[in-house]
Design a protein around this motif. Structure first.
Motif, PDB file in Angstrom:
ATOM      1  N   LEU A 310      26.504  55.216  35.263  1.00  0.00           N
ATOM      2  CA  LEU A 310      25.677  55.164  36.471  1.00  0.00           C
ATOM      3  C   LEU A 310      25.151  53.755  36.660  1.00  0.00           C
ATOM      4  CD1 LEU A 310      23.903  56.414  38.782  1.00  0.00           C
ATOM      5  CD2 LEU A 310      22.164  56.842  37.016  1.00  0.00           C
ATOM      6  N   GLN A 331      35.179  52.011  40.913  1.00  0.00           N
ATOM      7  CA  GLN A 331      35.830  53.266  41.287  1.00  0.00           C
ATOM      8  C   GLN A 331      37.348  53.147  41.142  1.00  0.00           C
ATOM      9  OE1 GLN A 331      34.030  53.703  45.292  1.00  0.00           O
ATOM     10  NE2 GLN A 331      33.387  55.748  44.617  1.00  0.00           N
ATOM     11  N   ASP A 341      35.273  60.364  39.577  1.00  0.00           N
ATOM     12  CA  ASP A 341      34.003  61.065  39.720  1.00  0.00           C
ATOM     13  C   ASP A 341      33.025  60.741  38.599  1.00  0.00           C
ATOM     14  OD1 ASP A 341      35.737  62.402  37.921  1.00  0.00           O
ATOM     15  OD2 ASP A 341      34.546  64.235  38.075  1.00  0.00           O
ATOM     16  N   LYS A 342      33.475  60.020  37.565  1.00  0.00           N
ATOM     17  CA  LYS A 342      32.617  59.701  36.414  1.00  0.00           C
ATOM     18  C   LYS A 342      31.830  58.408  36.594  1.00  0.00           C
ATOM     19  CE  LYS A 342      33.663  63.243  33.845  1.00  0.00           C
ATOM     20  NZ  LYS A 342      32.633  64.274  33.544  1.00  0.00           N
ATOM     21  N   GLU A 344      29.221  56.418  39.049  1.00  0.00           N
ATOM     22  CA  GLU A 344      28.292  56.700  40.139  1.00  0.00           C
ATOM     23  C   GLU A 344      27.417  55.484  40.413  1.00  0.00           C
ATOM     24  OE1 GLU A 344      26.114  60.375  39.672  1.00  0.00           O
ATOM     25  OE2 GLU A 344      27.710  61.256  38.428  1.00  0.00           O
ATOM     26  N   ASN A 345      26.936  55.424  41.635  1.00  0.00           N
ATOM     27  CA  ASN A 345      25.994  54.379  42.028  1.00  0.00           C
ATOM     28  C   ASN A 345      24.863  54.994  42.834  1.00  0.00           C
ATOM     29  OD1 ASN A 345      25.956  51.790  44.552  1.00  0.00           O
ATOM     30  ND2 ASN A 345      24.780  51.828  42.671  1.00  0.00           N
ATOM     31  N   PHE A 366      21.403  62.186  36.100  1.00  0.00           N
ATOM     32  CA  PHE A 366      22.713  61.787  35.579  1.00  0.00           C
ATOM     33  C   PHE A 366      22.897  62.260  34.133  1.00  0.00           C
ATOM     34  CE2 PHE A 366      25.369  58.422  33.554  1.00  0.00           C
ATOM     35  CZ  PHE A 366      26.539  58.632  34.271  1.00  0.00           C
TER      36      PHE A 366
END
Length: 423
Positions: A310, A331, A341-342, A344-345, A366
């Motif tokens: 994250l 990504q 999908d692992k 994230e921002n 998260f």
């Protein structure tokens, strides 16, 4: 003054910054554009300006670690052109990690002390406990921190390493205590620890030593030794080991995740940018970013793939553009592993450089999703804020510091020099 008058701009500066400094043929460096003129005149002086708003500039020394955003994005595009699938990226990663360890002066690692961790008494609170702990990471060099655990534990639980960033009051800050205590109430073991020459580490070293290159080596070794210790404990789940730090500790978070596979989840906060390499020598004082023909912190963050990661960013610092370039790059790398999908921002455009409540909430969510923790236990109002002295391992004035404790940066340099001679 002539630049200000000719271009009708304001330049903020301290008289000490310009006293005694001259540039040969300065008038020949003027151009119709004020930005080009400023660059031409200031570059020979190793100086620059930051443009605060239209027509207003602030004079600064040259910052090797801060690029123009466009230059950082171009460099990230250059790095991305080196690979186009998982095999290509894994090859790049395998080439960089040994170079990074060599640049950190940690190849091979220094001998591990045989001493046991030093613990204080356990303090009990609502849903969690706190116990201070120190670990000898190399002969005479101690890492201090506070261990937060759930009041009730059964079996193996997650571990979240929580290094401190470059904020006042170090790990004694209210927001730092709240974050770690809340993670403990959710069911994790959270260890909040000092950076080098920061917090209790200043019993052994001066604050100025934090701004010296070996701080980067010691901090990296700190995290490695913490993992060595915690993964011997029967109450730690080795498949649920995470790390999250903000600011300078965010750079530390990315570096440790990149070089140590024992980290299974990472959450760097307000730290990672393709045009900012870390403004402190503890982040960029050793030449890790010169490895492999040049790298940056975003590429190093990609080394975490396909593990959950994250990025927490905001609109008030060098992470302001994270959603535009850096996150799409990550990504793409994660897609090589079928794990888009692992990554994230959480971007908070109206917020600034801190680890505030919304950033903490992003972390809780998260970690809860990825480590199967109790999200219903989140209640920051349940956290008791302790005093600075409560969180110290070695006493109010350092009176409990072990007798073999190293004192001063010169001793540290000599130790690394002896290691180098052995190599």
């Amino acid at each position: 003054m002539e630049i200000q008058e000719r271009y009708q701009v304001a330049i903020k500066f301290d008289e000490k910054q310009v006293t005694g400094k001259t540039v040969d043929y300065a008038l020949w460096r003027f151009r119709p554009d004020v930005d080009e003129t400023l660059e031409n005149i200031l570059k020979p002086l190793d100086m620059k300006v930051n443009k605060e708003k239209e027509g207003v500039y602030k004079l600064k020394d040259y910052e090797y670690y801060r690029w123009q955003p466009e230059d950082g994005w171009a460099e990230l595009a250059r790095l991305a052109s080196k690979y186009n699938d998982k095999a290509g990226f894994e090859k790049r990663k395998a080439a960089l990690i040994p170079c990074i360890m060599e640049a950190l002066q940690l190849s091979p690692l220094p001998p591990k002390p045989n001493s046991k961790p030093i613990f204080t008494a356990v303090r009990k609170f609502d849903g969690y406990t706190v116990q201070n702990m120190a670990l000898e990471v190399m002969p005479g060099v101690y890492l201090s921190g506070s261990l937060y655990r759930p009041s009730k534990m059964k079996g193996k639980i997650p571990l979240i390493l929580s290094p401190d960033g470059h904020w006042l009051q170090q790990r004694y800050r209210k927001d730092c205590q709240i974050r770690c205590a809340t993670l403990a109430r959710m069911g994790a073991m959270a260890f909040s620890y000092d950076l080098f020459a920061w917090g209790e580490s200043m019993l052994q070293f001066e604050y100025e030593d934090h701004r010296k290159s070996l701080s980067m080596a010691v901090q990296t070794l700190d995290a490695i030794r913490l993992l060595d210790y915690f993964l011997t404990r029967k109450d730690v789940d080795p498949e649920r080991v995470g790390i999250s730090g903000g600011s300078g500790a965010g750079s530390h978070t990315v570096l440790i995740t990149a070089i140590d596979d024992r980290i299974k989840l990472s959450a760097p906060a307000v730290a990672i940018s393709s045009y900012f390499y870390g403004g402190c020598p503890c982040e960029s004082g050793l030449p890790i970013h010169l490895c492999g023909g040049g790298t940056n912190n975003v590429e190093l963050a990609a080394f975490a793939a396909p593990k959950p990661q994250l990025l927490i960013s905001d609109g008030g610092d060098w992470t302001a553009h994270t959603p535009l370039h850096d996150f799409p790059y990550l990504q793409n790398i994660y897609s090589y592993y079928g794990a888009k999908d692992k990554i994230e921002n959480v971007h908070l455009p109206t917020e600034s450089h801190d680890y505030g409540v919304n950033k903490r909430k992003a972390l809780y969510d998260f970690v809860a999703r990825n480590f199967s923790m109790n999200i219903n236990a989140i209640n920051e109002d349940k956290v008791s804020i302790e005093t600075e002295n409560d969180l110290k391992v070695f006493g109010d004035k350092g009176e409990k510091l072990p007798s073999n404790a190293m004192k001063g940066y010169a001793q540290l340099e000599n130790y690394f020099k002896k290691l180098d001679d052995v190599k």
